[in-house]
Design an enzyme around this catalytic site. Structure first.
Site, mmCIF file in Angstrom:
data_model
loop_
_atom_site.group_PDB
_atom_site.id
_atom_site.type_symbol
_atom_site.label_atom_id
_atom_site.label_comp_id
_atom_site.label_asym_id
_atom_site.label_seq_id
_atom_site.Cartn_x
_atom_site.Cartn_y
_atom_site.Cartn_z
ATOM 1 N N GLU A 30 43.862 55.548 40.245
ATOM 2 C CA GLU A 30 44.569 54.272 40.141
ATOM 3 C C GLU A 30 43.582 53.109 40.208
ATOM 4 O O GLU A 30 42.666 53.097 41.048
ATOM 5 C CB GLU A 30 45.567 54.185 41.306
ATOM 6 C CG GLU A 30 46.880 53.586 40.942
ATOM 7 C CD GLU A 30 47.729 54.449 40.015
ATOM 8 O OE1 GLU A 30 47.725 54.177 38.798
ATOM 9 O OE2 GLU A 30 48.398 55.364 40.501
ATOM 10 N N ASP A 33 40.958 52.565 35.509
ATOM 11 C CA ASP A 33 40.811 52.513 34.039
ATOM 12 C C ASP A 33 40.070 51.273 33.561
ATOM 13 O O ASP A 33 39.270 51.350 32.631
ATOM 14 C CB ASP A 33 42.152 52.717 33.304
ATOM 15 C CG ASP A 33 43.226 51.688 33.583
ATOM 16 O OD1 ASP A 33 43.031 50.822 34.473
ATOM 17 O OD2 ASP A 33 44.275 51.740 32.898
ATOM 18 N N SER A 64 68.069 45.137 21.876
ATOM 19 C CA SER A 64 67.696 46.005 22.990
ATOM 20 C C SER A 64 68.878 46.232 23.917
ATOM 21 O O SER A 64 69.564 45.283 24.311
ATOM 22 C CB SER A 64 66.553 45.380 23.785
ATOM 23 O OG SER A 64 66.408 46.075 25.011
ATOM 24 N N GLY A 119 59.697 47.967 36.049
ATOM 25 C CA GLY A 119 59.190 47.476 37.333
ATOM 26 C C GLY A 119 59.008 48.538 38.393
ATOM 27 O O GLY A 119 58.868 48.229 39.568
ATOM 28 N N LEU A 122 56.085 52.798 36.175
ATOM 29 C CA LEU A 122 56.134 53.985 35.314
ATOM 30 C C LEU A 122 55.954 53.610 33.844
ATOM 31 O O LEU A 122 56.314 54.357 32.941
ATOM 32 C CB LEU A 122 57.444 54.743 35.547
ATOM 33 C CG LEU A 122 57.626 55.216 36.999
ATOM 34 C CD1 LEU A 122 59.024 55.775 37.230
ATOM 35 C CD2 LEU A 122 56.580 56.257 37.382
ATOM 36 N N SER A 124 57.121 51.163 31.605
ATOM 37 C CA SER A 124 58.154 50.907 30.606
ATOM 38 C C SER A 124 57.576 50.100 29.447
ATOM 39 O O SER A 124 57.973 50.297 28.295
ATOM 40 C CB SER A 124 59.324 50.157 31.237
ATOM 41 O OG SER A 124 58.868 48.983 31.870
ATOM 42 N N ASP A 169 48.024 53.525 30.386
ATOM 43 C CA ASP A 169 49.458 53.696 30.134
ATOM 44 C C ASP A 169 49.750 54.011 28.671
ATOM 45 O O ASP A 169 50.549 54.887 28.353
ATOM 46 C CB ASP A 169 50.224 52.429 30.547
ATOM 47 C CG ASP A 169 49.972 52.074 31.998
ATOM 48 O OD1 ASP A 169 49.424 52.918 32.734
ATOM 49 O OD2 ASP A 169 50.316 50.944 32.391
#
Ligand code: GLA
Length: 367
Positions: A30, A33, A64, A119, A122, A124, A169
């Site tokens: 974590e 990167d 959406s 939020g 993960l 999104s 990500d």
């Protein structure tokens, strides 16, 4: 519950392309990167799907399902994209990124629906970027491989939306495959898929506390890493190994702790890959706890709610390890449970967490 309108209902014709991309959970590695280091993300079952049908003009009209009713329909003109600070910027950003890379894209109607929680740490946003890029790739026959596609997503996020993230990500959303973790060297961009040991169930519990990467702390950490590099005379913190920790510890506060997190975390990723290959869930779990403590104490990106989840997990008899996943400041914890006991362990921990913290947890995995 009201049912959502279909593409046909929204746009009066069926979609010609359907694409999707998953959210990701980072197993370990974590805040490494953007320091040229190692990461080990895996895909989650929740995905973002995009249906698309071309239009004869240069407009891109997007609906959406995942925002409030008044915000659902947005549009822009290809070639005239401009940031709005709303969700459409992810779509605009991808459109700009593709065009800047020399790809010809056409106007289109798009319908977006996502099951990746927003939020929770993960990704999104990367799922949306990668799903939109995939939809344009099929609709417009773009010659774009999965790594370039991830880079286009990152460009959208960094340059158009304005969040200074690394590449993890988008690479996870673009190249991840279920049952494996993506072991990625973010400096060379070499990657390998490492099977997740069969002896474990992954558990992901959302703390109910939302994180906000745009809120500045992420950028502050990045700047602190860069300052640590200047003082230590290295290009990236990746250039350091545990043997350099003496020099790292001699830096001023808080730079010493920030750099120590990154150097030790990089090393933990390599150890985690070895533990996965050796099918050693106990060792992998210990690395999870070590990573969490480092994020909490050295990097200071955790949140008391997530600390509470990790603490509860550590006293559960079926859990090998737990840690905050993603950028931090709230979001979700990822845990390794004994195979076959993930569901029960998750429910137990969530119940105790709700009672102790007063927050509302959501068990995201197992579904
Ligand atoms: C966010 C960013 C990633 C990475 C993580 C922290 O998810 O988008 O690039 O930096 O935080 O590991």
């Amino acid at each position: 519950m009201t049912t959502l309108p279909s593409f046909q209902t929204l746009f009066g014709r069926p979609p010609s392309v359907v694409a999707d991309a998953p959210g990701r959970v980072n197993l370990i590695g974590e805040h490494t990167d953007y320091n040229g280091g190692f990461v080990l993300p895996a895909v989650i079952p929740q995905r973002t799907s995009v249906e698309l049908s071309s239009r004869p003009d240069r407009r891109v009209v997007v609906w959406s399902a995942n925002v409030e009713a008044a915000e659902r329909l947005k549009e822009f003109e290809l070639g005239s994209e401009a940031p709005t600070r709303t969700w459409i910027d992810y779509v605009q950003g991808v459109a700009v990124a593709l065009q800047r890379r020399g790809h010809r894209i056409e106007g289109a109607d798009l319908r977006v629906e996502s099951r990746v929680p927003i939020g929770s740490g993960l990704s999104s946003s990367a799922a949306l970027e990668v799903a939109v890029a995939r939809a344009f790739r099929s609709a417009c026959d773009l010659r774009l491989d999965d790594v370039e596609l991830a880079m286009a997503g990152k460009w959208a996020e960094n340059e158009f939306v304005g969040v200074p993230t690394g590449i993890m990500d988008q690479m996870a959303a673009s190249l991840g495959e279920s049952g494996t973790a993506l072991f990625l060297d973010t400096r060379s961009m070499r990657y390998e898929r490492v099977p997740i040991p069969r002896s474990v169930d992954l558990v992901i519990i959302d703390s109910g506390v939302r994180h906000h990467l745009v809120s500045g702390e992420y950028g502050v950490r990045r700047a602190q890493c860069e300052e640590a590099c200047r003082r230590l005379g290295v290009v990236q913190l990746r250039d350091l190994s545990p043997a350099d920790l003496g020099r790292v510890d001699a830096l001023d506060e808080p730079l010493c702790r920030r750099a120590r997190h990154v150097v030790t975390e990089d090393h933990r990723v390599l150890q985690a890959v070895a533990a996965m290959r050796a099918n050693d869930p106990g060792q992998l779990g210990d690395l999870f706890y070590g990573s969490h403590a480092s994020m909490r104490d050295d990097y200071e990106v955790s949140h008391p709610a997530v600390d509470c989840l990790v603490e509860l997990a550590s006293s559960d008899p079926d859990v090998y390890g737990a840690r905050l996943t993603g950028g931090g400041f709230g979001g979700a914890a990822v845990m390794l449970a004994r195979r076959g006991s993930g569901r029960d362990a998750a429910d137990r921990i969530a119940r105790r967490y709700r009672a102790e913290s007063g927050e509302t947890p959501t068990v995201l995995v197992p579904e």
